[in-house]
Design a protein around this motif. Structure first.
Motif, mmCIF file in Angstrom:
data_model
loop_
_atom_site.group_PDB
_atom_site.id
_atom_site.type_symbol
_atom_site.label_atom_id
_atom_site.label_comp_id
_atom_site.label_asym_id
_atom_site.label_seq_id
_atom_site.Cartn_x
_atom_site.Cartn_y
_atom_site.Cartn_z
ATOM 1 N N ASN A 1 0.945 -1.184 0.083
ATOM 2 C CA ASN A 1 -0.216 0.020 -0.127
ATOM 3 C C ASN A 1 0.988 1.090 -0.203
ATOM 4 O OD1 ASN A 1 0.860 0.319 2.657
ATOM 5 N ND2 ASN A 1 -1.219 -0.380 3.581
ATOM 6 N N GLY A 2 0.121 2.563 0.051
ATOM 7 C CA GLY A 2 1.003 3.575 -0.107
ATOM 8 C C GLY A 2 1.933 3.993 1.280
ATOM 9 N N ALA A 3 1.660 3.050 2.285
ATOM 10 C CA ALA A 3 2.621 3.188 3.388
ATOM 11 C C ALA A 3 3.714 2.247 3.328
ATOM 12 C CB ALA A 3 1.751 3.017 4.603
ATOM 13 N N GLY A 4 3.823 1.581 2.189
ATOM 14 C CA GLY A 4 4.755 0.468 2.087
ATOM 15 C C GLY A 4 4.557 -0.768 2.872
ATOM 16 N N GLU A 5 3.420 -1.131 3.427
ATOM 17 C CA GLU A 5 3.089 -2.198 4.117
ATOM 18 C C GLU A 5 2.783 -3.408 3.005
ATOM 19 O OE1 GLU A 5 0.141 -0.411 6.014
ATOM 20 O OE2 GLU A 5 1.164 -0.184 8.098
ATOM 21 N N VAL A 6 3.276 -4.549 3.362
ATOM 22 C CA VAL A 6 2.502 -5.674 2.309
ATOM 23 C C VAL A 6 1.435 -6.029 2.681
ATOM 24 C CG1 VAL A 6 3.257 -8.109 1.555
ATOM 25 C CG2 VAL A 6 5.152 -6.407 2.022
ATOM 26 N N VAL A 7 0.408 -5.896 1.783
ATOM 27 C CA VAL A 7 -0.908 -6.209 1.863
ATOM 28 C C VAL A 7 -1.261 -7.468 1.177
ATOM 29 C CG1 VAL A 7 -1.837 -3.773 2.340
ATOM 30 C CG2 VAL A 7 -1.876 -4.906 -0.072
ATOM 31 N N TYR B 1 -0.997 1.666 -4.751
ATOM 32 C CA TYR B 1 -0.294 0.325 -4.404
ATOM 33 C C TYR B 1 0.965 0.345 -5.407
ATOM 34 C CZ TYR B 1 -4.564 -0.947 -2.179
ATOM 35 O OH TYR B 1 -5.525 -0.938 -1.394
ATOM 36 N N ALA B 2 1.949 -0.285 -4.946
ATOM 37 C CA ALA B 2 3.039 -0.707 -5.632
ATOM 38 C C ALA B 2 2.830 -2.342 -5.938
ATOM 39 C CB ALA B 2 4.259 -0.468 -5.059
#
Length: 136
Positions: free
Chosen positions: A62-68, A94-95
């Motif tokens: 997500n935008g905070a860099g957390e793996v979702v 998302y990335a």
């Protein structure tokens, strides 16, 4: 009977205000609501046209860099295609990252502008790994 009529009118009024709020309209002067995010769908395919089986790693952050989302295919056989599909993405950005054949491919995705992202990755028999992202 009066009390019952008053109760029915009150309930009907509250329901009407709630329905209006859900529709994203003005509820009262100066108070506006907007509909919540509808959620995006990611459809990712990895095709292995190389001569050997390949390990595939998929991560969505997500935008905070957390793996979702994280998904691993230990060995995608040659000539095979793997499909990964999810539909619960509600953040703004998302990335999407795929690691295959010692290559890291990444695509930035904003579901508000592209609710349904199709991301295709191909490992060719010869040459570099190719990718294409599109909003069908």
């Amino acid at each position: 009977m009066r009390r019952r009529d008053l109760l029915q009118r009150t309930v009907a009024g509250v329901a009407a205000v709630g329905a209006t709020a859900l529709a994203g309209c003005t509820v009262a002067p100066g108070i506006e609501t907007t509909p919540g995010p509808t959620g995006g769908t990611l459809e990712l395919t990895v095709t292995n046209d190389s001569v050997t089986a390949r390990r595939v790693e998929i991560e969505v952050r997500n935008g905070a860099g957390e793996v979702v989302d994280r998904h691993v295919v230990p060995a995608l056989p040659r000539g095979e295609t793997h499909r990964f599909e999810r539909g619960h993405y509600r953040d703004t950005r998302y990335a999407v990252e795929v690691v295959v054949a010692d290559r890291r491919l990444q695509h930035t995705w904003e579901p508000a502008g592209c609710p349904n992202l199709a991301f295709d990755v191909t490992v060719p028999r010869e040459g570099p790994v190719a990718s294409e992202a599109r909003c069908p």
